[in-house]
Motif scaffolding. Structure first.
Motif, PDB file in Angstrom:
ATOM      1  N   TYR A  56       0.847  -1.199   0.000  1.00 17.54           N
ATOM      2  CA  TYR A  56       0.000   0.000   0.000  1.00 17.54           C
ATOM      3  C   TYR A  56       0.880   1.245   0.000  1.00 17.54           C
ATOM      4  O   TYR A  56       2.030   1.201   0.416  1.00 17.54           O
ATOM      5  CB  TYR A  56      -0.877   0.028   1.260  1.00 17.54           C
ATOM      6  N   ASP A  57       0.304   2.357  -0.428  1.00 13.10           N
ATOM      7  CA  ASP A  57       0.990   3.637  -0.344  1.00 13.10           C
ATOM      8  C   ASP A  57       0.863   4.186   1.074  1.00 13.10           C
ATOM      9  O   ASP A  57      -0.168   3.978   1.735  1.00 13.10           O
ATOM     10  CB  ASP A  57       0.374   4.653  -1.313  1.00 13.10           C
ATOM     11  N   PHE A  58       1.891   4.913   1.538  1.00  9.26           N
ATOM     12  CA  PHE A  58       1.757   5.640   2.796  1.00  9.26           C
ATOM     13  C   PHE A  58       0.620   6.641   2.613  1.00  9.26           C
ATOM     14  O   PHE A  58       0.448   7.196   1.529  1.00  9.26           O
ATOM     15  CB  PHE A  58       3.067   6.368   3.146  1.00  9.26           C
ATOM     16  N   GLY A  59      -0.145   6.859   3.660  1.00  5.00           N
ATOM     17  CA  GLY A  59      -1.271   7.788   3.537  1.00  5.00           C
ATOM     18  C   GLY A  59      -2.599   7.057   3.461  1.00  5.00           C
ATOM     19  O   GLY A  59      -3.633   7.616   3.817  1.00  5.00           O
ATOM     20  N   ILE A  60      -2.580   5.790   3.013  1.00  7.19           N
ATOM     21  CA  ILE A  60      -3.803   4.989   3.075  1.00  7.19           C
ATOM     22  C   ILE A  60      -4.136   4.830   4.565  1.00  7.19           C
ATOM     23  O   ILE A  60      -3.239   4.775   5.400  1.00  7.19           O
ATOM     24  CB  ILE A  60      -3.612   3.606   2.393  1.00  7.19           C
ATOM     25  N   THR A  61      -5.402   4.772   4.907  1.00  8.28           N
ATOM     26  CA  THR A  61      -5.726   4.652   6.337  1.00  8.28           C
ATOM     27  C   THR A  61      -5.625   3.192   6.791  1.00  8.28           C
ATOM     28  O   THR A  61      -5.759   2.265   5.985  1.00  8.28           O
ATOM     29  CB  THR A  61      -7.149   5.165   6.645  1.00  8.28           C
ATOM     30  N   TYR A  62      -5.412   3.032   8.092  1.00 11.36           N
ATOM     31  CA  TYR A  62      -5.402   1.680   8.667  1.00 11.36           C
ATOM     32  C   TYR A  62      -6.769   1.037   8.445  1.00 11.36           C
ATOM     33  O   TYR A  62      -6.880  -0.166   8.231  1.00 11.36           O
ATOM     34  CB  TYR A  62      -5.071   1.731  10.162  1.00 11.36           C
ATOM     35  N   ASP A  63      -7.805   1.851   8.478  1.00 11.29           N
ATOM     36  CA  ASP A  63      -9.161   1.374   8.264  1.00 11.29           C
ATOM     37  C   ASP A  63      -9.326   0.781   6.858  1.00 11.29           C
ATOM     38  O   ASP A  63      -9.892  -0.297   6.690  1.00 11.29           O
ATOM     39  CB  ASP A  63     -10.116   2.561   8.447  1.00 11.29           C
ATOM     40  N   GLU A  64      -8.788   1.484   5.845  1.00  6.49           N
ATOM     41  CA  GLU A  64      -8.880   0.991   4.459  1.00  6.49           C
ATOM     42  C   GLU A  64      -8.101  -0.308   4.280  1.00  6.49           C
ATOM     43  O   GLU A  64      -8.562  -1.222   3.587  1.00  6.49           O
ATOM     44  CB  GLU A  64      -8.343   2.059   3.486  1.00  6.49           C
ATOM     45  N   ILE A  65      -6.922  -0.398   4.928  1.00 10.44           N
ATOM     46  CA  ILE A  65      -6.130  -1.639   4.841  1.00 10.44           C
ATOM     47  C   ILE A  65      -6.916  -2.770   5.508  1.00 10.44           C
ATOM     48  O   ILE A  65      -7.008  -3.885   4.978  1.00 10.44           O
ATOM     49  CB  ILE A  65      -4.747  -1.484   5.512  1.00 10.44           C
ATOM     50  N   HIS A  66      -7.509  -2.493   6.662  1.00 11.59           N
ATOM     51  CA  HIS A  66      -8.294  -3.485   7.398  1.00 11.59           C
ATOM     52  C   HIS A  66      -9.418  -4.027   6.509  1.00 11.59           C
ATOM     53  O   HIS A  66      -9.602  -5.246   6.387  1.00 11.59           O
ATOM     54  CB  HIS A  66      -8.856  -2.846   8.677  1.00 11.59           C
ATOM     55  N   LYS A  67     -10.147  -3.121   5.873  1.00  7.58           N
ATOM     56  CA  LYS A  67     -11.261  -3.536   4.992  1.00  7.58           C
ATOM     57  C   LYS A  67     -10.750  -4.365   3.820  1.00  7.58           C
ATOM     58  O   LYS A  67     -11.375  -5.357   3.430  1.00  7.58           O
ATOM     59  CB  LYS A  67     -12.007  -2.301   4.478  1.00  7.58           C
ATOM     60  N   ASP A  68      -9.619  -3.966   3.244  1.00  8.70           N
ATOM     61  CA  ASP A  68      -9.050  -4.679   2.104  1.00  8.70           C
ATOM     62  C   ASP A  68      -8.676  -6.109   2.492  1.00  8.70           C
ATOM     63  O   ASP A  68      -9.019  -7.065   1.797  1.00  8.70           O
ATOM     64  CB  ASP A  68      -7.826  -3.924   1.568  1.00  8.70           C
ATOM     65  N   LEU A  69      -7.982  -6.258   3.629  1.00 10.15           N
ATOM     66  CA  LEU A  69      -7.553  -7.596   4.059  1.00 10.15           C
ATOM     67  C   LEU A  69      -8.758  -8.461   4.447  1.00 10.15           C
ATOM     68  O   LEU A  69      -8.776  -9.660   4.180  1.00 10.15           O
ATOM     69  CB  LEU A  69      -6.569  -7.495   5.222  1.00 10.15           C
ATOM     70  N   LEU A  70      -9.739  -7.831   5.069  1.00  7.87           N
ATOM     71  CA  LEU A  70     -10.962  -8.536   5.455  1.00  7.87           C
ATOM     72  C   LEU A  70     -11.647  -9.120   4.221  1.00  7.87           C
ATOM     73  O   LEU A  70     -12.102 -10.266   4.221  1.00  7.87           O
ATOM     74  CB  LEU A  70     -11.892  -7.539   6.155  1.00  7.87           C
ATOM     75  N   SER A  71     -11.669  -8.347   3.154  1.00  8.01           N
ATOM     76  CA  SER A  71     -12.330  -8.802   1.924  1.00  8.01           C
ATOM     77  C   SER A  71     -11.496  -9.870   1.202  1.00  8.01           C
ATOM     78  O   SER A  71     -12.035 -10.712   0.496  1.00  8.01           O
ATOM     79  CB  SER A  71     -12.598  -7.624   0.982  1.00  8.01           C
TER      80      SER A  71
END
Length: 195
Positions: A56-71
């Motif tokens: 991921y790029d720096f600046g992406i939120t932890y929330d967005e990473i969480h959702k991505d991995l969850l999916s």
């Protein structure tokens, strides 16, 4: 809450995901003025195979990473602890930050591996000092896994406690680091740069 000391501390690993965030959480709970960063070009997390990391790029939120991995694979990322790690991270701040893009001034920069230490040194050497105040760069080697990150957070917390008791950190740091190295049985690197 009144800060435990006026030392401005940054904890730095590669992706601002595991080691620096565990120490950030720990130090913040103790009342230190702390921020955390990564030095990598990207935020890299384990994927479904060693050759398939999540990037991921720096600046992406932890929330967005969480959702991505969850999916992608809830079971895998629950078992390997990444979803738990991201839960902790998003309670501390919104997103991973890159050290090289930050202009805040610190008294102590604590890195979690020698490669990161070298990147921080290079960054500080290429920066134009603003105040000419000394910043101490200290490396404590911590393997990038959940268990070591927890042990590392305890060690970094101990180090910060020792440093916070000093009346004159610039004079005392060599002695403090020597005592700390004896106690933690890990090699410590130390350099100074200017803010």
């Amino acid at each position: 809450m009144e800060p435990i000391s006026d030392l401005r501390i940054a904890v730095i690993c590669s992706s601002n995901m595991n080691r620096s965030m565990e120490a950030h959480a720990f130090l913040a709970k103790k009342g230190f003025l702390v921020q955390s960063f990564g030095t990598g070009d990207k935020v890299k997390l384990p994927g479904s195979a060693a050759d398939k990391p999540n990037i991921y790029d720096f600046g992406i939120t932890y929330d967005e990473i969480h959702k991505d991995l969850l999916s992608k694979d809830k079971t895998l990322y629950t078992q390997n602890g990444l979803l738990h790690t991201l839960d902790r991270n998003r309670r501390i701040k919104s997103h991973p930050e890159r050290f090289q893009e930050n202009k805040d001034l610190f008294d102590i920069l604590i890195t979690c591996e020698e490669r990161v230490y070298d990147q921080v040194l290079e960054c500080m050497e290429n920066r134009e000092p603003v105040t000419n105040s000394i910043v101490h760069i200290v490396n404590v080697d911590i393997q990038d896994n959940l268990e070591e990150a927890t042990i590392g957070a305890f060690l970094i917390s101990d180090l910060c406690m020792m440093l916070s008791k000093s009346e004159d950190i610039d004079n005392d740091i060599d002695e403090v680091l020597h005592d700390f190295e004896e106690k933690c049985k890990r090699p410590i690197l130390h350099s100074i740069a200017f803010n």
